[in-house]
Design a protein around this motif. Structure first.
Motif, PDB file in Angstrom:
ATOM      1  N   THR A  17       0.838  -1.199   0.000  1.00  0.00           N
ATOM      2  CA  THR A  17       0.000   0.000   0.000  1.00  0.00           C
ATOM      3  C   THR A  17       0.870   1.245   0.000  1.00  0.00           C
ATOM      4  O   THR A  17       1.611   1.484   0.953  1.00  0.00           O
ATOM      5  CB  THR A  17      -0.913   0.012   1.249  1.00  0.00           C
ATOM      6  OG1 THR A  17      -1.689  -1.175   1.283  1.00  0.00           O
ATOM      7  CG2 THR A  17      -1.835   1.224   1.216  1.00  0.00           C
ATOM      8  N   VAL A  23      -7.291   9.502  -1.863  1.00  0.00           N
ATOM      9  CA  VAL A  23      -8.354   8.567  -2.211  1.00  0.00           C
ATOM     10  C   VAL A  23      -9.645   9.293  -2.577  1.00  0.00           C
ATOM     11  O   VAL A  23      -9.960  10.366  -2.055  1.00  0.00           O
ATOM     12  CB  VAL A  23      -8.634   7.564  -1.064  1.00  0.00           C
ATOM     13  CG1 VAL A  23      -7.388   6.736  -0.767  1.00  0.00           C
ATOM     14  CG2 VAL A  23      -9.136   8.254   0.193  1.00  0.00           C
ATOM     15  N   MET A  25     -13.464   8.251  -2.293  1.00  0.00           N
ATOM     16  CA  MET A  25     -14.191   7.209  -1.557  1.00  0.00           C
ATOM     17  C   MET A  25     -15.664   7.196  -1.933  1.00  0.00           C
ATOM     18  O   MET A  25     -16.306   8.244  -2.004  1.00  0.00           O
ATOM     19  CB  MET A  25     -14.044   7.409  -0.051  1.00  0.00           C
ATOM     20  CG  MET A  25     -14.632   6.265   0.764  1.00  0.00           C
ATOM     21  SD  MET A  25     -14.074   6.252   2.501  1.00  0.00           S
ATOM     22  CE  MET A  25     -14.890   7.722   3.143  1.00  0.00           C
ATOM     23  N   VAL A  56     -11.398   4.197  -3.048  1.00  0.00           N
ATOM     24  CA  VAL A  56     -11.727   3.312  -1.932  1.00  0.00           C
ATOM     25  C   VAL A  56     -13.195   2.948  -2.097  1.00  0.00           C
ATOM     26  O   VAL A  56     -14.062   3.830  -2.147  1.00  0.00           O
ATOM     27  CB  VAL A  56     -11.493   3.983  -0.559  1.00  0.00           C
ATOM     28  CG1 VAL A  56     -12.118   3.141   0.561  1.00  0.00           C
ATOM     29  CG2 VAL A  56     -10.007   4.170  -0.304  1.00  0.00           C
ATOM     30  N   THR A  57     -13.459   1.659  -2.222  1.00  0.00           N
ATOM     31  CA  THR A  57     -14.825   1.217  -2.463  1.00  0.00           C
ATOM     32  C   THR A  57     -15.101  -0.042  -1.648  1.00  0.00           C
ATOM     33  O   THR A  57     -14.199  -0.611  -1.031  1.00  0.00           O
ATOM     34  CB  THR A  57     -15.081   1.008  -3.965  1.00  0.00           C
ATOM     35  OG1 THR A  57     -16.474   0.822  -4.193  1.00  0.00           O
ATOM     36  CG2 THR A  57     -14.296  -0.184  -4.506  1.00  0.00           C
ATOM     37  N   VAL A  94      -8.736   0.446  -3.651  1.00  0.00           N
ATOM     38  CA  VAL A  94      -8.717  -0.317  -2.405  1.00  0.00           C
ATOM     39  C   VAL A  94     -10.129  -0.857  -2.219  1.00  0.00           C
ATOM     40  O   VAL A  94     -11.076  -0.087  -2.056  1.00  0.00           O
ATOM     41  CB  VAL A  94      -8.323   0.573  -1.211  1.00  0.00           C
ATOM     42  CG1 VAL A  94      -8.330  -0.241   0.083  1.00  0.00           C
ATOM     43  CG2 VAL A  94      -6.958   1.216  -1.445  1.00  0.00           C
ATOM     44  N   MET A  96     -12.592  -2.732   0.027  1.00  0.00           N
ATOM     45  CA  MET A  96     -12.794  -3.137   1.418  1.00  0.00           C
ATOM     46  C   MET A  96     -14.014  -4.043   1.514  1.00  0.00           C
ATOM     47  O   MET A  96     -15.089  -3.708   0.996  1.00  0.00           O
ATOM     48  CB  MET A  96     -12.977  -1.899   2.301  1.00  0.00           C
ATOM     49  CG  MET A  96     -11.744  -1.013   2.364  1.00  0.00           C
ATOM     50  SD  MET A  96     -11.962   0.350   3.539  1.00  0.00           S
ATOM     51  CE  MET A  96     -10.322   1.093   3.495  1.00  0.00           C
ATOM     52  N   ASP A 114      -8.597   2.733   9.313  1.00  0.00           N
ATOM     53  CA  ASP A 114      -8.521   2.371   7.897  1.00  0.00           C
ATOM     54  C   ASP A 114      -7.869   3.448   7.039  1.00  0.00           C
ATOM     55  O   ASP A 114      -6.987   3.158   6.229  1.00  0.00           O
ATOM     56  CB  ASP A 114      -9.923   2.052   7.353  1.00  0.00           C
ATOM     57  CG  ASP A 114     -10.475   0.765   7.936  1.00  0.00           C
ATOM     58  OD1 ASP A 114     -10.073  -0.315   7.463  1.00  0.00           O
ATOM     59  OD2 ASP A 114     -11.295   0.834   8.862  1.00  0.00           O
ATOM     60  N   LEU A 115      -8.307   4.686   7.197  1.00  0.00           N
ATOM     61  CA  LEU A 115      -7.803   5.746   6.323  1.00  0.00           C
ATOM     62  C   LEU A 115      -6.421   6.247   6.743  1.00  0.00           C
ATOM     63  O   LEU A 115      -5.541   6.425   5.893  1.00  0.00           O
ATOM     64  CB  LEU A 115      -8.794   6.915   6.283  1.00  0.00           C
ATOM     65  CG  LEU A 115     -10.175   6.611   5.694  1.00  0.00           C
ATOM     66  CD1 LEU A 115     -11.039   7.874   5.704  1.00  0.00           C
ATOM     67  CD2 LEU A 115     -10.072   6.057   4.278  1.00  0.00           C
ATOM     68  N   LEU A 119      -3.975   3.056   5.443  1.00  0.00           N
ATOM     69  CA  LEU A 119      -3.666   3.606   4.126  1.00  0.00           C
ATOM     70  C   LEU A 119      -2.726   4.805   4.192  1.00  0.00           C
ATOM     71  O   LEU A 119      -2.057   5.118   3.201  1.00  0.00           O
ATOM     72  CB  LEU A 119      -4.961   4.008   3.404  1.00  0.00           C
ATOM     73  CG  LEU A 119      -5.962   2.879   3.142  1.00  0.00           C
ATOM     74  CD1 LEU A 119      -7.182   3.423   2.411  1.00  0.00           C
ATOM     75  CD2 LEU A 119      -5.323   1.744   2.348  1.00  0.00           C
TER      76      LEU A 119
END
Length: 323
Positions: A17, A23, A25, A56-57, A94, A96, A114-115, A119
């Protein structure tokens, strides 16, 4: 095509990563013009930061987790979504997993774990109506409020309107359900498409002089039953065609099936995977009294479809390669 588009999943090692990424999102169902505004904002931010921009999805779509017994007409399955994202200029996505653990993660936990921790983002772009975290408490406003303390940049994109109507995945689903292909295409920024494997059918089309490639769509597909002008992609080639989606009322009223007749093509397509882009709605599905009347109508459908395709020679979704 963006062959270097990287897909990072939950089990990816931390070293894979790129830290400091920017990102975009969202759920990105359809990757429509509203989504593309968010993506473009992330790309601009990534350029300014000198960092790669990723989407980010979430998969499966959160709606299918919260409402497992309600039909979910997805505009794009995961593979189609990633191929569309791969053509936007993003460096990767990314993905998830949306499961019970994710659903119970609070907005603050998501931001910090997470963020930031996982990341290591330096910036984030979201749409005005995107919510996240347990109880959908996370909001663009929360990200903006937290940004100075976290040392990240936040860009919140307003809604994108066409003819004074906000572009949304639900509005596109409604347009497809009504056969309003032009409207759906305008909101998507390109034709809506499906990808499917050609399966064996009843071979009736062959006997009628119209051999078709048969594809079973997702059972929750909400596309209006009827006849369409389509453009088909296969192994880098494009073919014009005419397609029927429905229950074949002249014959059996069976389960919905997409039957595609490719113009100027000869060969065996069984087992092939085709991208079928819907260019125009031609007419409703009808029941005919006899085969002669059906064939005359199919001849007319083909003429009309060819004319539509000639008028839109480049109509096809822009797709990349998701590695």
């Amino acid at each position: 095509m963006a062959a270097d588009f990287t897909v990072i999943r939950d089990n990816a090692p931390p070293a894979s990563t790129p830290k400091g990424m920017v990102v975009a999102m969202g759920n990105f169902d359809g990757v429509h013009l509203g989504h593309r505004a968010v993506i473009d904002a992330a790309l601009r931010m990534g350029t300014a930061h000198g960092k790669p921009a990723f989407a980010v999805t979430f998969e499966p779509h959160p709606r299918s987790y919260f409402s497992p017994n309600s039909p979910q007409f997805r505009l794009t399955d995961e593979a189609a979504k990633l191929r569309l994202l791969a053509a936007t200029g993003l460096s990767g996505a990314v993905v998830m997993t949306f499961d019970r653990r994710r659903a119970e993660t609070t907005a603050q936990e998501f931001i910090h774990h997470d963020l930031i921790k996982r990341l290591g983002i330096s910036g984030i772009a979201v749409g005005y109506d995107f919510h996240f975290g347990k109880g959908r408490v996370g909001s663009p406003g929360l990200l903006v409020a937290e940004a100075p303390r976290l040392g990240i940049e936040v860009d919140v994109q307003a809604h994108v309107d066409i003819a004074e109507r906000p572009v949304s995945s639900s509005a596109i689903r409604m347009a497809l359900a009504e056969g309003q292909i032009d409207e759906a295409t305008a909101m998507l920024g390109g034709p809506w498409f499906i990808t499917g494997e050609v399966v064996h059918g009843e071979k009736r089309g062959r006997d009628l002089g119209y051999p078709t490639a048969n594809i079973r769509l997702d059972k929750n597909c909400g596309l209006k039953h009827g006849i369409y002008a389509v453009r088909v992609g296969r192994d880098g080639q494009r073919f014009g065609g005419v397609a029927s989606f429905g229950r074949r009322p002249t014959f059996d009223n069976g389960a919905p099936l997409l039957e595609v007749f490719l113009f100027d093509f000869k060969g065996d397509l069984y087992g092939s995977h085709l991208d079928v882009a819907f260019i125009a709605f031609l007419r409703e599905e009808l029941k005919f009294d006899g085969l002669d009347a059906l064939i005359r109508q199919m001849d007319d459908d083909s003429r009309r479809a060819r004319a539509v395709l000639v008028a839109s020679p480049d109509a096809f979704p822009k797709l990349g390669v998701a590695g």
